[in-house]
Scaffold this active site. Structure first.
Site, mmCIF file in Angstrom:
data_model
loop_
_atom_site.group_PDB
_atom_site.id
_atom_site.type_symbol
_atom_site.label_atom_id
_atom_site.label_comp_id
_atom_site.label_asym_id
_atom_site.label_seq_id
_atom_site.Cartn_x
_atom_site.Cartn_y
_atom_site.Cartn_z
ATOM 1 N N GLY A 195 -0.452 4.635 4.913
ATOM 2 C CA GLY A 195 -1.520 3.856 4.294
ATOM 3 C C GLY A 195 -1.361 3.877 2.790
ATOM 4 O O GLY A 195 -0.250 4.039 2.276
ATOM 5 N N SER A 196 -2.484 3.742 2.100
ATOM 6 C CA SER A 196 -2.413 3.609 0.640
ATOM 7 C C SER A 196 -2.119 4.957 -0.026
ATOM 8 O O SER A 196 -2.400 6.019 0.527
ATOM 9 C CB SER A 196 -3.742 3.077 0.109
ATOM 10 O OG SER A 196 -4.732 4.078 0.226
ATOM 11 N N VAL A 230 -5.421 7.086 -0.609
ATOM 12 C CA VAL A 230 -5.883 7.871 0.543
ATOM 13 C C VAL A 230 -4.863 8.969 0.860
ATOM 14 O O VAL A 230 -5.226 10.105 1.165
ATOM 15 C CB VAL A 230 -6.139 6.962 1.771
ATOM 16 C CG1 VAL A 230 -6.555 7.796 2.980
ATOM 17 C CG2 VAL A 230 -7.209 5.934 1.453
ATOM 18 N N GLY A 231 -3.585 8.655 0.735
ATOM 19 C CA GLY A 231 -2.539 9.645 1.002
ATOM 20 C C GLY A 231 -2.698 10.879 0.130
ATOM 21 O O GLY A 231 -2.510 12.013 0.584
ATOM 22 N N GLU A 269 3.531 8.130 4.440
ATOM 23 C CA GLU A 269 4.242 6.882 4.138
ATOM 24 C C GLU A 269 3.258 5.996 3.401
ATOM 25 O O GLU A 269 2.253 5.588 3.969
ATOM 26 C CB GLU A 269 4.675 6.175 5.428
ATOM 27 C CG GLU A 269 5.812 6.829 6.158
ATOM 28 C CD GLU A 269 7.100 6.869 5.362
ATOM 29 O OE1 GLU A 269 7.247 6.080 4.394
ATOM 30 O OE2 GLU A 269 7.949 7.705 5.688
ATOM 31 N N CYS A 323 4.783 -2.692 3.947
ATOM 32 C CA CYS A 323 5.120 -1.700 2.904
ATOM 33 C C CYS A 323 6.458 -2.060 2.297
ATOM 34 O O CYS A 323 6.744 -1.726 1.159
ATOM 35 C CB CYS A 323 5.256 -0.300 3.472
ATOM 36 S SG CYS A 323 4.044 0.137 4.656
ATOM 37 N N GLU A 367 1.164 -2.296 -6.199
ATOM 38 C CA GLU A 367 1.270 -2.900 -4.871
ATOM 39 C C GLU A 367 0.070 -3.810 -4.630
ATOM 40 O O GLU A 367 -1.072 -3.379 -4.761
ATOM 41 C CB GLU A 367 1.318 -1.812 -3.795
ATOM 42 C CG GLU A 367 1.551 -2.389 -2.417
ATOM 43 C CD GLU A 367 1.739 -1.328 -1.348
ATOM 44 O OE1 GLU A 367 0.894 -0.423 -1.262
ATOM 45 O OE2 GLU A 367 2.721 -1.412 -0.593
#
Ligand code: UN1
Length: 497
Positions: free
Chosen positions: A230-231, A234-235, A252, A286, A387
């Site tokens: 995810g983003s 959040v990662g 990832e 991604c 992104e």
């Protein structure tokens, strides 16, 4: 239109409602009035039950011979083939990717099922000589325990399969929390695993939102592995929580992938690859090519053809087989794209096409966006650095290969990059210099295959890789074993034979 589905969670081999009894709506992004279904809005209590079930099932699953575990994955792979068309249609409807791409997403899950099933008979360790006589050394993979898998909406079946299949073949049990935008595709995968005979509690599925269902899964003391796609924002939070208890963590995250187009490139091929990389999956990969760094000798020519092709893309209902590009996933994503268009204009980038939502007729029913190309971008512009996750691409001129590589690398991310050139020397230099986990020559930035490692350098990941044998490293621990059959005390580093 298929009738709405009332779906449940899968916990300990049973389909159950959320403890709260609450549900959330799954809406078709191409047609807002199309309600795909209601899915359980899970909370910490549901996660607690799922994790407990996974913990209880772990003892027996860990001891099930890996080739037997593999047989279930083979069966699942065969069932996915049988159900491929139905599953792909569900996916196109709930996620909005073109039907052909939805089929490819399911194919990726099929490939992963078969590949990891085969690992049931491999999972090779090492044997190596000992420094002492009559002593034997080897390594074996051990499962880790309960895995919490948190997956995004852009590859709603492939990415859950990337995580589930290696976790299972190594002997772990799992709790899957799919993105709230695409719970049906994850449901379809879990249903296949149930039908393939996965023992109760080995695979658990809780639908819901990140803060309500994802966070308790990450925090739970019994989840030993967390795999998150995810983003980056959040990662980072997930990593901070996992650090407290040293959980295994595979992240990832974002990308700002680049295609380098050299002066000697086959321009027709490069344009085709760039269009596919930038606008495939509506730019919501991604691995999407969101930057094109083009040698100034071919910049004008390339951008003219590229813009022409972008404008010619057929955009519409992803279930229509002629459609090449579907809608954005949701309103929030549309607002993000809109925001970046304004940012790009303010920064002085030249809007060559698009830059607005599509309206009129059927477009009013969905989150459709025009393919957008910004020309004459400088590498430092935010649209060339951040992104966006939409059909927006920044064209950046470069004077030579060295400068193109420098621009290409000058972002915080490092997932995928590519070069179009007819010169093998340039190709090899770029291959060595590009700081990305994936690199292509004369191909776009998208199109990774499941038997090769997938993941990114720099802020895209945390050093792990998904897919291929590399994925086994996330879901297993090495156990190093020494067997001394000399019948006497032998001291390593001290006794010399
Ligand atoms: C992703 O964008 O999150 O290489 C995954 C590709 C696909 C997987 C992409 N096979 O584009």
């Amino acid at each position: 239109m298929a009738p709405p589905k009332i779906s449940k969670n899968f916990i300990n081999g049973e389909w159950v409602e959320a403890v709260s009894g609450e549900a959330f709506e799954n809406i078709n992004p191409a047609q807002h009035q199309d309600l795909i279904g209601l899915f359980p809005r899970s909370s910490g209590e549901d996660v607690e039950r799922a994790v407990t079930a996974a913990r209880d099932a772990y003892r027996a699953w860990r001891l099930t011979p890996a080739p037997r575990r593999g047989e279930i994955l083979y069966r699942a792979g065969r069932m996915l083939i049988e159900r491929k068309e139905m599953i792909a249609r569900d996916m196109a409807r709930e996620m909005g990717k073109a039907l052909e791409e939805a089929r490819a997403d399911v194919q990726e899950a099929i490939d992963m099922a078969f590949y990891m099933a085969g690992e049931g008979r491999r999972q090779f360790g090492q044997t190596t000589p000992s420094e002492l006589p009559d002593k034997f050394c080897m390594t074996v993979r051990s499962p880790v325990g309960v895995c919490g898998l948190i997956t995004p909406w852009n590859f709603p079946m492939a990415i859950p399969a990337w995580k589930l299949m290696p976790a299972l073949i190594c002997g772990n049990t799992v709790v899957l929390k799919p993105a709230e935008d695409t719970p049906l595709s994850a449901y379809n995968l879990v249903k296949v695993l149930e039908d393939a005979g996965i023992p109760r509690g080995v695979v658990n599925y809780v639908a819901g939102f990140g803060p309500e269902a994802g966070a308790p899964l990450v925090k739970h003391p019994l989840t030993r592995v967390i795999s998150f796609t995810g983003s980056s924002e959040v990662g980072r939070e997930v990593a901070q929580v996992c650090a407290g208890s040293f959980k295994h963590l595979c992240l990832e995250m974002g990308g700002k992938n680049v295609i380098l187009v050299m002066e000697d490139a086959d321009l027709e091929l490069a344009v085709e690859g760039a269009v596919w990389g930038a606008f495939g999956t509506t730019g919501q990969r991604c691995t999407a090519a969101s930057r094109l760094v083009i040698h100034k000798a071919v910049y004008r020519q390339f951008s003219e053809i590229f813009v022409e092709r972008a404008k010619a893309l057929r955009i519409g209902d992803p279930l229509d087989p002629r459609v090449q590009m579907g809608p954005l996933i949701n309103q929030t994503q549309l607002e993000t794209v809109d925001r970046y268009i304004a940012i790009g204009k303010n920064e002085g980038a030249k809007l060559l096409c698009g830059g607005h939502r599509l309206t009129g007729g059927a477009y009013d029913q969905g989150w459709f966006y025009a393919p957008t190309v910004f020309g004459d971008c400088s590498p430092q512009m935010r649209i060339a650095q951040e992104e966006i996750f939409g059909p927006v691409v920044a064209l950046i001129p470069a004077t030579d290969l060295d400068q193109a590589i420098e621009i290409g690398n000058n972002v915080v991310y490092g997932l995928s990059s590519s070069i179009y050139t007819a010169d093998v020397n340039k190709a090899f230099r770029a291959m060595r210099e590009m700081e990305t986990g994936i690199f292509y020559v004369n191909a776009s930035t998208i199109g990774a295959e499941i038997h090769l490692p997938f993941g990114g350098m720099k802020q895209t990941g945390n050093g792990h890789r998904e897919a291929a044998v590399a994925a086994l490293d996330v879901y297993s621990e090495w156990k190093t074993i020494y067997v001394d059959y000399s019948g006497k005390l032998q001291r390593a580093q001290i006794d010399q034979a």
